[in-house]
Structure formats: C-alpha cells, structure tokens
Motif scaffolding. Sequence first.
Motif, PDB file in Angstrom:
ATOM      1  N   LYS A  89       3.129   2.329  10.792  1.00 49.61           N
ATOM      2  CA  LYS A  89       2.617   2.721   9.249  1.00 49.61           C
ATOM      3  C   LYS A  89       1.082   2.339   9.227  1.00 49.61           C
ATOM      4  N   THR A  90       0.469   1.348  10.062  1.00 49.73           N
ATOM      5  CA  THR A  90      -0.757   0.961   9.863  1.00 49.73           C
ATOM      6  C   THR A  90      -1.592   2.200  10.537  1.00 49.73           C
TER       7      THR A  90
ATOM      8  N   GLU B 192      -0.832   5.349  10.678  1.00 47.13           N
ATOM      9  CA  GLU B 192      -0.947   6.325   9.714  1.00 47.13           C
ATOM     10  C   GLU B 192      -1.806   6.167   8.810  1.00 47.13           C
ATOM     11  N   LEU B 193      -2.013   4.795   8.215  1.00 44.83           N
ATOM     12  CA  LEU B 193      -2.805   4.596   7.018  1.00 44.83           C
ATOM     13  C   LEU B 193      -4.326   4.840   7.731  1.00 44.83           C
ATOM     14  N   PHE B 194      -4.491   4.246   9.187  1.00 42.75           N
ATOM     15  CA  PHE B 194      -5.930   4.450   9.555  1.00 42.75           C
ATOM     16  C   PHE B 194      -6.461   5.802   9.860  1.00 42.75           C
TER      17      PHE B 194
ATOM     18  N   ASP C  26      -5.661   8.430   7.979  1.00 40.59           N
ATOM     19  CA  ASP C  26      -6.395   8.998   6.695  1.00 40.59           C
ATOM     20  C   ASP C  26      -7.536   8.448   6.382  1.00 40.59           C
ATOM     21  N   ILE C  27      -7.876   7.462   6.645  1.00 40.43           N
ATOM     22  CA  ILE C  27      -9.276   6.895   6.522  1.00 40.43           C
ATOM     23  C   ILE C  27     -10.312   7.516   7.371  1.00 40.43           C
TER      24      ILE C  27
END
Length: 105
Positions: A83-84, A86-88, A90-91
């Motif tokens: 999950k982390t 995937e978040l990174f 997007d940033i």
Amino acid sequence: MTHDIYYNDRNAKFTMEHAWLELRKDQKWCGSSSTKEKAEAMPRPIGVKAAKAKGRSKSKASEEEVKSDVEVKQRRLVTQEAKTRELFRDIKLPNREESKLNSVS
C-alpha cells in the motif's frame, strides 16, 4: 458387615480403615458409587499426571498459536508495504534539474 464382605473376598482383614475415614469425604471419592445416575451427575476429577499432561499439551498449542500469529503479522506487513508503494507511486517528486533551475532563478 462391610468388613465381613472384604474378609470373604480377600481372605484378609481390612487394614486401611484409618485412611478410608480420612479420604471417604474427599471430592474424588464422593462421586464414585454403584448407581449410574450419580456417577453421570458428578464426573470424577482428573488425576495429577493427567493434569500435568494436559498442561503440557496447552503449551504445544500455544506455540502453534504463536507461529500462526507471526504468519498473520508478516502478511499484514507485506500488504502495508504494498500500500505504501502504491501511495508513493502516485506522488510526483520534483526532478533535481527542475529544482536547480528554480533555485538559480
């Protein structure tokens, strides 16, 4: 009367009367009787060796529970890492070249 029955069965005197008088009202012996109804109502408690064996088996079960808990925690960690990531993704981080150009101007 009971002494006569014992003597007829064993051909010896009953010599443990002192122990019987002490132990006859103990919980372990109160439930044992000739009728099935009373025996079913109050089961005989487990002995010392059986209790120790039961305690040892619990420790083995707890080891298995610990192993399963560790596996669950490892799975959670893997999912959290995914999950982390995937978040990174997007940033958008600024490029170094763009940041140098902005700082020079």
